[in-house]
Design a protein around this motif. Structure first.
Motif: not given
Length: 875
Positions: A834-859
């Motif tokens: 509940k007290d995760a900071d923005k940077a941590t959340i952003e990192q976790l989100a970018l590592a999420h498989e759905a995001v990885q799949k859509q990024l397909a290696g890009g940024t």
RNA sequence: GCCCGAGUGGUGAAAUUGGUAGACACAACGGACUUAAAAUCCGUCGGGGGGAAACCUCCGUACCGGUUCGAUUCCGGUCUCGGGCACCA
């Protein structure tokens, strides 16, 4: 405990219990803050309709909720008992309006009691009793002497066959509803309240009304219609073109008009006056065609909707007037759309820049003269274009010295030039008109005036009030019965003692309903209109509830009356109603058959079976009695004319008042229209049975003390989380949002979770939840709650309970769920501390498989993190 | 005609401050229980496409356009329905 939910028994018991404790009698003193909850009182038409049930249930839910929140609640009820329907019923049944009205009140009062409303009946008020209307007459005489009430003539609908004044409602397609005669406009003397004197205050007062819907405040502001314009005059020369009628004209006469568009004054090509305007009357003296046209204009009713939608017609009077700035001679026309009782009874016409004038000029081949221009547009007299009327972007053209000026600049310059010639000035004007209250009817409050041949109109002195309305009269539809009763109108002048005649008109029933809210504070007071201490205690009304159809007239008149009473030192504050809730209509499907005579035979929904296809879509309907098809009409407001009303009594008899109340509160939020549904009523009943069974099952195993601390299983913890979240939501829904439908839905969800929960070790949590559900439902279904509470807490009375409070400790969560969006579309979710900071959340989100799949290696191009809610990844 | 609202699945609706569209119900369909029915309980339930399935994917909040990372929500326009228009209450 009785395992079955038996509404009729428990409702009767609960009501008896409330009566025996006098539970809803509002105390005149005490430490609790007061809460005055008022529903618009009913007209006693015969029996309750669903609109009443809805209105009074909303009021009762709010009253009972506030009682549980620690307020001293006052919820009164009374009867708006004067009015036209009683006279119609009297003529149909040969019963005096008074007898009809009193018997309706008795019946409807029983129905209201059956609904289980927490009303303080000791405050009941009936506006047709002398105890009530004597104070209305008293105020009238005060205001008459102050000049707030005055007399002038006004135009009414006249039925030339029945020789009677008709209400707008009684004029159908321009004809009297009983006689069928073409209705005429007729001028008669009437008394007026000078409401325009309060126009500015009624307008600015809207700003204080934070608890009113914006919609209603906007409607009132537009109705008052404050406008900043210019009043100016055309000279009527007694020579030249007017030579033919010059003998009737003074040397110089002025024809005054008012306009909010003085910037277009150089485009004036004619002036239009009302048919009753003195100039038109004189012009018609030697002009039979014009006289005939003026006569024609008198036909038809006075309702603004009819006048505004009828065909615009006009005729040249032959009179010419001088334009005050150009000196040009412009013709004067009579227009059927110009109203005598409105402004000056005459308007300048600028066909180039007013759509109505444009149409009129095209029809009668009058000149069209452009005088404003919007950059980039092309003017043409062939067709109207929206920009012709644009005062924001338009600048003056073809206007001599005013060319190039904007709206504001042009008004200033033109008003100054008119003022210099003594032919005009800037003027603030209101659309609001003074309130004419004289009615040529029997069943109303007598106007306390005596007409004396030597003293004129004399107010009836205090010691001769009330002027009592005789109650044993049956009207015959042809004029006022009082005017035919010497015993009523023969009297002597209070001033000189000479023979005089009592006024036989009665007051508009809106007068009674303009101050009843104040009378409830001290309904039996016989020393004044209101007892001042009682008014101090209870006013203003904290919550007013009624139909949106009253948004303008009733609510404006009541605000006006409050200011009148304030100025008499009777009531505190400037406004009568702090919070306003405007409830929607109750609507129902309609069914009909076409009859041979071309009329429609409307069939009540209760007599019809509707067939549906496999998806539930209606495919047709048949009359139960004969199995033959009927036509499915639209879904419309419940009414006698469409025969689509559902009798509330039948619902109460079959399912009980609680089911009726629950359905009404659940089917729609209070300010929206509510569609009646028999199936929905059964659904509401089913829910109550489920609540009953849940409590019964629990009680059968023995009640326990509600949870008050200690270790809990994960499931019990989750249930408590939902419970206290629900308490917080329901509290907010009932108190702040007034969305009773979502409060009920939240309780349904909670009950669904509760019946699935089956931990024997956590029965104290079940007890806590059941108690909370019963308390949360109390404002909506008070009878059932009363019965269930005494099972859950033997020996304790629900009447003394407070609304439950959400426990903050139960609402603490270690992890929260965040939604992951990619380009705004849902693609997954994430559980984080509940007290995760923005940077941590952003990192976790970018590592999420759905995001990885859509990024397909890009940024990712961009990442938006909304704390506590979601992450949106833009790629 | 003028003023004020509303428009979301088959239906009533929910989404509270621009942040998971369809919560909660109703109807319908499938199942359990029952000799049977009622009642009750369980399940499915916006549309299209793919997949044996878990699931994936596109469209979708009256219509057209705009602002925004993101619009049922804000802005402009259109249509339809409802309330009021001064004497129905």
């Amino acid at each position: 405990m009785q395992p079955n939910y038996l509404p009729s028994t428990i409702e009767q018991q609960a009501q008896q219990h409330w009566d025996s404790r006098q539970a809803f009698k509002a105390a005149e003193s005490g430490d609790k803050p007061k809460y005055y909850c008022l529903s618009m009182f009913p007209y006693p038409s015969g029996k309750l309709h669903m609109g009443h049930v809805r209105n009074y249930t909303i009021g009762d839910v709010l009253s009972r909720y506030h009682r549980m929140k620690g307020f001293e609640v006052m919820q009164p009820m009374g009867w708006d008992a004067f009015g036209l329907p009683a006279e119609n019923a009297a003529m149909a049944n040969n019963v005096p309006p008074a007898a009809w009205t009193y018997s309706n009140i008795e019946y409807m009062k029983q129905q209201l009691k059956a609904l289980g409303l927490g009303i303080d009946w000791s405050r009941e008020v009936k506006t047709c009793t002398p105890e009530y209307y004597r104070w209305e007459q008293w105020l009238f005489t005060r205001l008459f002497e102050k000049g707030v009430i005055y007399k002038k003539t006004a135009v009414v609908n006249w039925d030339p066959v029945d020789n009677t004044v008709l209400a707008n409602e009684q004029v159908i397609d321009g004809r009297g509803w009983r006689s069928g005669a073409v209705v005429e406009k007729r001028d008669i003397p009437m008394y007026f309240f000078r409401i325009t004197q309060y126009a500015d205050e009624l307008l600015s007062g809207l700003d204080q009304l934070d608890g009113w819907p914006e919609q209603v405040k906007t409607m009132q502001a537009n109705w008052i219609g404050k406008s900043f314009g210019v009043r100016f005059a055309f000279e009527v020369a007694a020579a030249g073109d007017n030579a033919a009628i010059s003998h009737q004209l003074p040397a110089t006469e002025l024809l005054w008009v008012y306009t909010t568009r003085a910037d277009t004054i150089m485009g004036v090509t004619f002036v239009a006056v009302a048919a009753e305007h003195p100039l038109a009357t004189r012009a018609a003296q030697n002009n039979p065609a014009l006289a005939a046209f003026i006569e024609e204009c008198k036909q038809g009713g006075v309702a603004e909707a009819d006048i505004a939608t009828m065909e615009k017609k006009g005729m040249d009077t032959g009179i010419k007037v001088t334009h005050p700035l150009t000196g040009e001679q412009v013709p004067v026309w009579v227009g059927n759309y110009v109203l005598m009782g409105y402004g000056e009874g005459a308007v300048m016409a600028v066909p180039a820049h007013d759509e109505r004038d444009f149409g009129f000029a095209k029809k009668y081949n009058l000149p069209i003269k452009q005088s404003i221009q919007v950059a980039g547009e092309t003017f043409s007299t062939d067709a109207w274009a929206e920009w012709y009327g644009d005062k924001e972007q338009g600048v003056c053209v073809n206007s001599g010295k005013y060319d190039g000026l904007s709206y504001d600049q042009a008004i200033d310059a033109i008003a100054a030039d008119l003022a210099a010639k003594d032919l005009g000035e800037k003027k603030v004007q209101f659309r609001l008109r003074d309130w004419g209250i004289s009615r040529q009817r029997y069943w109303g409050c007598p106007i306390p005036i005596i007409h004396c041949p030597s003293c004129g109109d004399v107010a009836v002195p205090d010691d001769q009030l009330p002027v009592v309305l005789p109650e044993d009269v049956v009207p015959d539809g042809a004029g006022s019965p009082l005017a035919k009763m010497p015993s009523f109108y023969e009297c002597s002048c209070p001033k000189c003692g000479g023979a005089a005649r009592r006024e036989t008109d009665t007051m508009d029933t809106f007068v009674e309903s303009s101050w009843y809210y104040a009378r409830y504070a001290s309904p039996q007071c016989d020393t004044g209109m209101v007892d001042k201490a009682a008014a101090q205690r209870w006013l203003p009304v904290d919550q007013y509830i009624g139909g949106i159809e009253h948004a303008i007239l009733h609510l404006l008149y009541a605000r006006f009356f409050h200011k009148l009473m304030r100025d008499e030192g009777l009531v505190p504050g400037d406004e009568p109603f702090k919070n306003l809730l405007t409830q929607g209509m109750v609507i129902a499907p309609t069914f009909y058959r076409d009859e041979p005579n071309g009329k429609k035979l409307w069939i009540n929904p209760a007599e019809v079976d509707v067939a549906t296809d496999e998806r539930g879509r209606p495919t047709g309907a048949v009359l139960k009695a004969d199995g033959q098809p009927v036509v499915i009409g639209g879904t419309e407001k419940m009414s006698k004319s469409k025969n689509n009303g559902v009798d509330p009594q039948a619902i109460i008899d079959e399912f009980g008042a609680d089911t009726a109340r629950l359905f009404m509160m659940f089917a729609a939020p209070p300010d929206q229209s509510l569609e009646w549904s028999d199936a929905g009523v059964e659904g509401a009943f089913r829910f109550l049975k489920r609540v009953w069974k849940a409590v019964s099952d629990h009680v059968e195993q023995g009640v326990v003390a509600a949870y008050s601390g200690g270790e809990l299983s994960a499931a019990a913890k989750a249930l408590r989380f939902q419970l206290h979240q629900t308490i917080a939501k329901v509290d907010d829904d009932l108190g702040r949002r007034k969305t009773f439908n979502t409060a009920i839905a939240a309780n349904m969800e909670l009950l669904n979770a509760l019946v699935k929960f089956n931990e024997v070790a956590s029965r104290n949590v079940v007890q806590e939840a059941l108690e909370a559900i019963v308390l949360m439902l109390t404002p909506i279904v008070p009878h059932m709650s009363q019965a269930l509470w005494s099972e859950l807490r033997p020996g304790s009375d629900l009447l003394d309970q407070s609304f439950p409070k959400a426990d903050p400790a139960a609402l603490v969560q270690d992890e929260i769920e965040l939604v992951i969006q990619i380009n705004g579309k849902l693609r997954g979710s994430l559980r984080v501390s509940k007290d995760a900071d923005k940077a941590t959340i952003e990192q976790l989100a970018l590592a999420h498989e759905a995001v990885q799949k859509q990024l397909a290696g890009g940024t990712a191009k961009k990442v938006v993190v909304v704390p506590g809610r979601l992450i949106n990844v833009v790629i």
